[in-house]
Write a protein that holds these residues in place. Sequence first.
Motif, short mmCIF file in Angstrom:
data_model
loop_
_atom_site.label_atom_id
_atom_site.label_comp_id
_atom_site.label_asym_id
_atom_site.label_seq_id
_atom_site.Cartn_x
_atom_site.Cartn_y
_atom_site.Cartn_z
N PHE A 91 26.48 1.14 -38.03
CA PHE A 91 27.04 0.56 -38.94
C PHE A 91 27.24 -1.03 -38.58
CE2 PHE A 91 29.48 4.85 -39.00
CZ PHE A 91 28.70 5.04 -39.92
N SER A 92 27.22 -1.89 -39.68
CA SER A 92 27.29 -3.31 -39.08
C SER A 92 28.79 -3.64 -39.80
CB SER A 92 26.03 -4.00 -39.67
OG SER A 92 25.97 -3.69 -41.26
N GLU A 93 29.06 -3.14 -40.51
CA GLU A 93 30.45 -3.44 -41.31
C GLU A 93 31.84 -2.49 -40.99
OE1 GLU A 93 29.61 -3.69 -45.30
OE2 GLU A 93 28.38 -5.45 -45.47
N ALA A 94 32.82 -2.99 -41.23
CA ALA A 94 34.08 -1.99 -40.93
C ALA A 94 33.96 -0.73 -42.04
CB ALA A 94 35.21 -2.67 -41.07
N ARG A 95 34.21 0.48 -41.17
CA ARG A 95 34.40 1.60 -41.94
C ARG A 95 35.66 2.44 -41.90
NH1 ARG A 95 29.89 0.23 -43.82
NH2 ARG A 95 28.29 1.14 -44.44
N SER A 96 36.19 2.81 -43.00
CA SER A 96 37.21 3.72 -42.93
C SER A 96 36.96 4.99 -43.76
CB SER A 96 38.53 3.22 -43.27
OG SER A 96 39.51 4.09 -43.06
N LEU A 97 36.87 6.07 -43.15
CA LEU A 97 36.16 7.30 -44.25
C LEU A 97 37.23 8.40 -44.06
CD1 LEU A 97 32.51 7.30 -43.35
CD2 LEU A 97 33.71 6.13 -45.11
N PHE A 98 37.48 9.14 -45.13
CA PHE A 98 38.17 10.27 -45.02
C PHE A 98 37.05 11.45 -45.45
CE2 PHE A 98 40.20 13.70 -47.63
CZ PHE A 98 40.91 14.41 -46.53
N GLY A 99 36.82 12.70 -44.83
CA GLY A 99 36.17 13.75 -45.22
C GLY A 99 36.56 15.17 -45.18
N ILE A 100 36.07 15.81 -46.14
CA ILE A 100 36.32 17.37 -46.33
C ILE A 100 35.02 18.06 -46.02
CG2 ILE A 100 37.08 18.90 -47.93
CD1 ILE A 100 37.99 16.56 -49.77
N ARG A 101 35.27 18.89 -44.71
CA ARG A 101 34.05 19.66 -44.63
C ARG A 101 34.20 20.89 -45.11
NH1 ARG A 101 33.82 17.77 -39.23
NH2 ARG A 101 32.17 16.39 -40.15
N ILE A 102 33.42 21.41 -46.05
CA ILE A 102 33.58 22.53 -46.94
C ILE A 102 32.46 23.63 -46.29
CG2 ILE A 102 33.57 23.64 -49.12
CD1 ILE A 102 34.21 20.69 -50.03
N TYR A 103 32.66 24.67 -46.13
CA TYR A 103 31.71 25.83 -46.02
C TYR A 103 30.85 26.25 -46.97
CZ TYR A 103 34.72 27.17 -41.93
OH TYR A 103 35.53 27.04 -40.49
N SER A 104 29.55 26.34 -46.75
CA SER A 104 28.37 26.47 -47.68
C SER A 104 28.82 27.35 -48.75
CB SER A 104 27.11 26.85 -46.88
OG SER A 104 26.73 25.81 -46.21
N GLU A 105 29.21 28.74 -48.27
CA GLU A 105 29.75 29.70 -49.51
C GLU A 105 30.73 29.28 -50.55
OE1 GLU A 105 31.70 31.04 -45.78
OE2 GLU A 105 29.98 29.97 -46.22
N SER A 106 31.71 28.29 -50.07
CA SER A 106 32.63 27.71 -50.88
C SER A 106 32.33 26.67 -51.60
CB SER A 106 33.93 27.56 -50.01
OG SER A 106 34.52 28.85 -49.47
N ALA A 107 31.44 25.84 -51.17
CA ALA A 107 31.14 24.40 -51.97
C ALA A 107 30.70 24.80 -53.36
CB ALA A 107 30.16 23.90 -50.91
N ARG A 108 29.91 25.86 -53.47
CA ARG A 108 29.25 26.16 -54.78
C ARG A 108 30.29 26.27 -55.86
NH1 ARG A 108 26.31 27.09 -59.22
NH2 ARG A 108 24.63 28.43 -58.95
#
Length: 280
Positions: A91-108
């Motif tokens: 990364f060369s710039e500031a980052r502020s991220l929010f993530g949702i990590r989803i199990y494969s079988e539910s992502a569908r």
Amino acid sequence: MTHSFHPVHSLKLQPELQQPWYNFREYPSNPRLESHVASFWTMDFRPVPGKPSHRVIPDGCIDIVVDLLSPSSRKAAYIVGLTTRSEVLQFSEARSLFGIRIYSESARSILKIPLSAFTGQRIYLEDVLGFKEMYWVEEILSATTISEIVAVAEYHLVRMLADSDIAMNPLVYESLQIIYGRKGNLSVTNLANQVHFSERHLRRVFNQELGLGPKEMLGIIRFQSTLQDFFRGGYSSLADLALKYGYYDESHFANTFKQYYGLSLRSLISKKRRSPIFPI
């Protein structure tokens, strides 16, 4: 219902990376989503000399990522598909991220299309769900605390799951439950026998649904399950840990670890011994 599989991520194993200018945190989901969402997470980064990096390792999940610094909701959220090797992000710039990590079988059920569409690339959420669903991304961007952000995400995930009439291919779903239950420690042949289909058919439906084969998914879940024990210190020796998870020997384990983690096992052991947060 609690999920049986809980992936580990690199910053848990490399606590020295947590600095005032680089903060990564994970947050559990509420009980209604425990079987669908592995975790919520945030990553805040300010550029400093030395070009520090963010290491992403395979975990058998997909992520919906929201750029909290984005001026527009339409390009703020994107989907990161399944990966089979570690990736180092500079990364060369500031980052502020929010993530949702989803199990494969539910992502569908949430994203409506096979996960194979996201393999090896990042796709804007709007291109998948359409403009009408972007209002909840706007709500996330307008929130002022992480608890508010998580609450917004949880509300809309529960809604989307309740409204969905789309599910993963039943054969892949059943296979994943077996893989989780065995912690990835079985062969493709054994898996095919348990679901009563040929290996060729199993590979075909896995690739259609997930964008990777059962061998790759088995390897990822086995690697992640091994990391759990490594992180907890739940082993008497590396040789015993390797044998427990079906690696031929310590060398096979080390080579596989390097493939998925991107660093040698020896270097991580050295960090673990120096860190007070790790059990020895």
